[in-house]
Scaffold this active site. Structure first.
Site, PDB file in Angstrom:
ATOM      1  N   GLU B 196      21.325  22.890 -31.840  1.00 38.58           N
ATOM      2  CA  GLU B 196      22.732  22.998 -31.537  1.00 38.58           C
ATOM      3  C   GLU B 196      23.995  22.278 -31.791  1.00 38.58           C
ATOM      4  O   GLU B 196      24.905  22.362 -31.514  1.00 38.58           O
ATOM      5  CB  GLU B 196      22.757  22.873 -29.920  1.00 38.58           C
ATOM      6  N   ASN B 280      15.511  28.040 -33.168  1.00 41.63           N
ATOM      7  CA  ASN B 280      16.618  29.036 -33.571  1.00 41.63           C
ATOM      8  C   ASN B 280      17.330  28.503 -35.085  1.00 41.63           C
ATOM      9  O   ASN B 280      17.299  27.340 -35.123  1.00 41.63           O
ATOM     10  CB  ASN B 280      17.454  29.319 -32.414  1.00 41.63           C
ATOM     11  N   ASP B 322      19.127  32.911 -29.829  1.00 43.68           N
ATOM     12  CA  ASP B 322      18.771  31.643 -29.585  1.00 43.68           C
ATOM     13  C   ASP B 322      17.342  31.915 -29.190  1.00 43.68           C
ATOM     14  O   ASP B 322      16.793  31.285 -28.331  1.00 43.68           O
ATOM     15  CB  ASP B 322      19.615  30.957 -28.512  1.00 43.68           C
TER      16      ASP B 322
END
Lengths: 199, 595, 341
Positions: B196, B280, B322
């Site tokens: 992220e 992801n 995700d």
């Protein structure tokens, strides 16, 4: 107006009424002027003394290094200008602040729309938080965001808990909004703070 | 030991033989710890989380009592599994990653030693999903642990003194480590977190004796970085080609492409293959990374000695929601189509329960164990995931009812396999979401996401489900709906009891065959930890669990997030607004046994 | 207003507005089939309107000349003679009929122009994804092979003779894409995706502009579409795909370090470096562009320095902040940007 009043008195009342109406309207417009004033290119002011780094921070976005040192600041804190606050909201997303703070509710970083301010809610403290970073993971943006933009971000951050005049706060979002518009958030007085809450 | 009837010992031995039959003994390099121990969070290299102990069974589980407890003094998610080897229990906490060693021969929770690694406080600001630690691993007298700020530490199990410490992650770029190390063939296998934050994912093998890097395999980039060479034989055509880790991305995007290996690792000693998933791709906004985004959201099989990739399968090519691919791959042998197949079972974020041939990477079946709107199925001929175009995201256009949401049908919380019932016990979520993506900038050290989410309960209104899945019949055997997502791990035992904990603090024992509730205990805080069981020095069977809510699901409590912002906590806050009514923040170790 | 070292250059920049020597910006000089169809329709409408205009003027003149010359004492005509009435009615009917015919002609012309615009052959098209921002254009050249995608801003190059499909998005408010020499207008509406297709049949530099008021700097949101022969276009595209090279010059290296650790990397991207932000134009090949600031300034080092130093003096309200840097730092950054061809 009833015929109880003699006609000359009636005329005077009408004239006075009209005058007061004009005064009232002028005040309203004047108040709006402040909200709508856009100073795009103000005279630069000396850079804030606090922009001297205290110590090398852990987290500095981008390539590590001192970044770009400004010789002067192109803006000051202004929480009454809707434009400045709106720019702060735009930059909040552009600079990925919303990645850690969401739309005020927090994520990796703490919530900014509540009453808890770990490092102070007054503009100078929030400015310092953004410029210097904080120990538990707030990056330091000194040299990476110009001071004038940091002040815009400060105004927006304070608007998240209703601390600025709500005429200047942003209104309804387009898109998948998460939180109520900032202008509709009731002032949340910071806990343990002397800061005066904006009306 | 004399208190126990010989029959029990024989049953335990039988159970051990059943497990041993799954893996021919020859490939084990070191003598195993005894079967009453729990040397790694997954219990064994096959990641079964199954204990051969059967003193606690369906008839007496109702009588379980608290044996002792210990407050960890932390306020973030306790996702770790207590590790027990011999007569010592090792518990790792979330930041500041204190490692406690408890002497189980002494009454109460007697702390033998404590190791405090002093990770950098700034690491707390770049950990996406709470400052958790998923546990330590034991091997040959040492404990191996990761710190949040990216160090892998080897600690002497007897004394608590650090033996070596290798710095692997750069917090300034947003890189952290939360996963439990995995020890195999003299190597300590660790992976990074930070997708992220635009951190490029890798899996690194450290030499067990010295801590030096033996090899590193990236999850994106040129074949050399990904350790793809002549031995790489992926089963499906879309995974074959040169430098797909570059060509399936826009230029240079693979450098900030995620694919982190923050989940579970398993190992087949007979095939000599290591299995792990990649997370992801970054950013979440899929329009910025057209292409299949190899090698993210997939599973690699590698040679543990060299790190060479042997095969790969991508659970979710060009992931839109995700759907990290890091969930555990449980290695079992199943009777499929009339013959025994060596398979791996994988409950993915995308909601499918995959059964893959673990020698080749062929998908034998992929069936929905959760409610799914985002995809239309897995095409077994091509191995491709068929996406539902109605749930594709485009900038500026919110999409509603994305199911499963980004937390998946199941997130990191690990499932358990019982060779006796032949069922996989899956702690899972029933969550959907509304989402909107927008273009986002990569600024090193800041989040690289570009998506706003609002999660809400899935159909039925319940948010969690504990499922017993039959992988041969390809359907649920039974399931229990839970009010909150079941964010804890699962434990299966030879006594045919399965254990899990709920986020409002109920630690439960269920009958493994029927799902009937046998026992429950209300802990002080919500549970997101991994239950384990072990044989204590006194010969009794104990069950241990950490409470202390947090993780991504519990961030509203552990992070004091504000529920008025539905997009807070990565959208999870919207689905968990009532959690603070049920639990505050804290952390405790609980250990139970029969009276 | 203020005195700083850049003032002379800034004044020079302001004093010499952008000249567009060869930039065609004329809907009546179409350089491609789309603009040609539109121009044809326009000429048809002009012709018809001109004829109608002349006819009406003539009728008015005739009516004035033929006005009855009455005296005050002339009694009013209460009932006009039936013959005149029938003549008038016939005249009106003929005029009405002609009007209807002419309108139908325009309608048919409009419909057939629309059909012609929609039937541009699109084989082997160049795909460009254009996003409007306040006040600049973000362009992504799409490719089925993802690693051949590249980004640029404000200046599109297209091959002559090949159709171009532009997908239109907006990041903030409604903009409108208009390159008069090549095609008509199409709005970029936030939350919606639109598409426009055109083809340039002659090489040249065609100026475009935003055609929907979008804020303070709407008037200075220009777009440059440069049509090149196919070989040159392929070379240009390959050059655009190349990441920026490390500069050799020490001043440029210092500028690069300032760029990557300073305010620039918060918004701008340079392929091949860690700067990968998308809020502002991609600068990987900024030195190869003819103009900067969405066509507001010629791309010279002096203008670049003035722009970086204080964009608000040039485009008040632009989202790029002033960077009040020491002259050394500013020149280092400009030196680095000049290496980005």
């Amino acid at each position: 107006m009833s015929s109880r009043f003699p006609s000359r008195a009636r005329h005077r009342l009408r004239a006075h009424g009209a005058a007061w109406l004009c005064v009232a309207l002028a005040l309203v417009f004047a108040a709006g002027c402040e909200r709508e004033t856009r100073r795009f290119d103000p005279k630069p002011v000396p850079s804030d003394l606090r922009t001297q780094p205290q110590s090398l921070p852990d987290l500095q976005p981008g390539q590590p290094g001192p970044g770009m040192r400004e010789t002067a600041s192109a803006g000051r804190y202004d929480e009454k200008s809707a434009y400045e606050v709106a720019q702060g909201k735009m930059l909040f997303r552009w600079y990925n602040c919303s990645g850690c703070h969401a739309q005020g509710g927090g994520n990796m970083g703490p919530a900014l729309m509540d009453t808890t301010w770990i490092y102070g809610s007054d503009p100078d403290s929030v400015f310092s938080t953004i410029m210097d970073g904080r120990p538990r993971g707030m990056p330091s943006f000194r040299g990476r965001i110009p001071e004038a933009q940091v002040w815009e971000l400060v105004a927006y951050v304070r608007s998240m808990s209703g601390l600025i005049p709500n005429e200047a706060a942003p209104n309804r979002d387009e898109g998948l909004g998460g939180a109520p518009p900032e202008s509709m958030r009731k002032p949340q007085p910071p806990k343990d703070s002397d800061a005066k809450v904006g009306g | 030991m004399t208190r126990h009837r010989p029959v029990r010992g024989a049953r335990a031995l039988l159970a051990a033989l059943v497990i041993a039959a799954a893996f021919p003994a020859r490939a084990q390099q070191r003598p195993t710890v005894d079967e009453g121990s729990w040397p790694m969070p997954a219990h064994d290299v096959a990641n079964t989380r199954f204990s051969p102990l059967d003193q606690i069974d369906t008839r007496n589980a109702h009588a379980l009592k608290l044996a002792f407890s210990f407050a960890t003094g932390t306020t973030h998610g306790n996702e770790a599994a207590p590790i027990v080897v011999g007569s010592t229990m090792y518990v790792a906490t979330p930041f500041p990653n204190t490692l406690y060693a408890f002497d189980l021969t002494k009454p109460g929770a007697h702390v033998k030693w404590k190791f405090e690694p002093h990770p950098k406080p700034s690491a707390q600001g770049v950990a996406c999903c709470d400052t958790v630690n998923r546990g330590v691993a034991y091997d040959a007298g040492r404990i191996f642990m990761n710190t949040l700020d990216g160090d892998t530490v080897a600690i002497d199990a007897a004394s608590g003194e650090p033996v070596w410490r290798t710095h692997l992650g750069d917090v300034a770029k947003g890189e952290t480590m939360t996963m439990a190390p995995f020890v195999v063939k003299g190597k300590v296998i660790v992976g990074n977190s930070g997708g992220e934050m635009g951190v490029r994912g890798w899996l690194t093998a450290l030499d067990e004796a010295t801590g030096k890097i033996a090899w590193r395999a990236y999850s994106t980039g040129p074949d050399a970085d990904v350790r793809i060479g002549p031995r790489f034989k992926p089963h499906y055509a879309q995974d074959q080609g040169k430098d797909l880790g570059v060509t399936t991305w826009p230029p240079q995007a693979w450098k900030t492409g995620g694919g982190n290996a923050w989940g579970w690792v398993s190992y087949d000693p007979e095939l000599d293959l290591l299995y792990y998933g990649t997370a992801n791709p970054g950013p979440w906004d899929p329009e910025q990374r057209p292409g299949a985004d190899k090698w993210t959201s997939g599973v690699f099989a590698r040679d543990p000695a060299s790190g060479d990739a042997i095969w790969f399968y991508q659970w979710s090519p060009h992931d839109l929601h995700d759907y990290d691919g890091v969930n555990e791959n449980v290695l079992v042998d199943l009777e499929i189509g009339g013959r025994t197949r060596k398979v791996l079972l994988h409950a993915d974020r995308n909601g499918y329960l995959y059964v893959l041939d673990r020698a080749t990477g062929e998908v034998l079946s992929a069936d929905a164990f959760a409610y799914i709107t985002t995809t239309l199925g897995v095409d077994l001929a091509t191995g491709g995931l068929r996406y539902n175009p109605a749930k594709e995201e485009h900038a500026g256009k919110p999409v509603r009812d994305i199911c499963p949401g980004s937390a998946g049908g199941k997130d990191w919380q690990p499932s358990a396999w019982s060779p006796r019932t032949r069922l996989l016990y899956i702690p899972g979520n029933n969550l959907c979401q509304d989402a909107e993506v927008h273009e986002t900038s990569y600024i090193a050290g800041t989040p690289y996401v570009g998506a706003d989410l609002k999660m809400h309960p899935g159909p039925g209104g319940y948010r969690g489900e504990f499922t017993a899945w039959d992988p041969v019949k390809r359907r649920k055997a039974w399931s229990v709906h839970e009010y909150f997502p079941v964010w804890s791990g699962a434990l299966a035992t030879a006594g045919d009891v399965v254990f899990y904990g709920t986020m409002d603090g109920w630690f439960k024992a269920l009958d493994a065959r029927t799902g009937k509730l046998l026992w429950k205990y209300k802990t002080s805080y919500g549970i997101v930890g991994q239950p384990v069981t072990y044989r204590g020095p006194d010969g009794k069977q104990y069950v241990a669990i950490l409470d202390g809510v947090g993780g991504w699901a519990g961030a509203i409590v552990s992070g004091d997030l504000d529920p008025r912002d539905a997009t807070a906590g990565g959208g999870f806050v919207n689905a968990m607004k009532d959690l603070p009514k049920y639990t505050r923040k804290g952390g405790t170790l609980y250990v139970f046994a029969l009276p | 207003m203020k005195a700083h070292a850049i003032a002379p250059a800034l004044l020079a920049a302001l004093a010499s507005p952008v000249a567009w020597p060869q930039a065609a910006h004329d809907a009546l000089q179409p350089a491609g089939p789309q603009a040609a169809h539109i121009a044809s329709l326009w000429w048809l409408a002009v012709a018809i309107c001109a004829v109608v205009f002349v006819a009406i003027l003539a009728a008015l003149a005739w009516a004035l000349w033929r006005a009855p010359r009455a005296q005050a004492s002339t009694p009013p005509e209460i009932s006009p003679p039936p013959a005149a009435e029938r003549r008038h009615a016939r005249g009106v009917a003929i005029a009405l009929g002609v009007c209807i015919v002419l309108l139908v002609v325009i309608l048919v012309g409009s419909i057939s122009t629309d059909r012609a615009l929609a039937s541009l052959p699109l084989q082997d098209a160049v795909h460009i994804d254009l996003t409007g921002h306040q006040w600049w254009w973000e362009a992504t050249y799409d490719d089925p092979q993802p690693d051949r995608i590249f980004h640029t801003a404000n200046e599109l190059h297209v091959p002559v003779g090949r159709p171009v499909i532009v997908t239109l998005h907006s990041d903030d408010v409604i903009h409108s894409f208009w390159v008069p020499s090549l095609d008509g207008k199409k709005d970029l509406i936030p939350g919606r995706t639109a598409q426009i297709e055109f083809r340039a049949d002659r090489p040249g530099d065609y100026r475009g502009q935003c055609a929907e008021y979008c804020g303070l700097q709407h008037a200075f949101m220009a777009l440059d579409v440069i049509a090149m022969p196919p070989g040159e276009y392929a070379a240009w595209a390959e050059a655009q795909r190349r990441p920026a090279a490390d500069p050799a010059d020490p001043q440029a290296r210092r500028g690069r370090d300032l760029f990557l650790s300073g305010t620039c990397m918060m918004c701008h991207a340079i392929l091949g470096t860690t700067a990968s932000a998308r809020s502002a134009p991609d600068l990987t090949h900024v030195a190869s562009r003819a103009r900067i600031a969405a066509g507001r300034l010629a791309n010279t080092p002096e203008n670049l320095a003035a722009w970086i130093h204080d964009p608000q003096a040039i485009k008040p309200g632009a989202n790029m902040p002033a960077n009040l840097l020491a002259p050394d730092d500013l020149h280092a950054v400009v030196a680095y940007l000049e290496t980005l061809r």
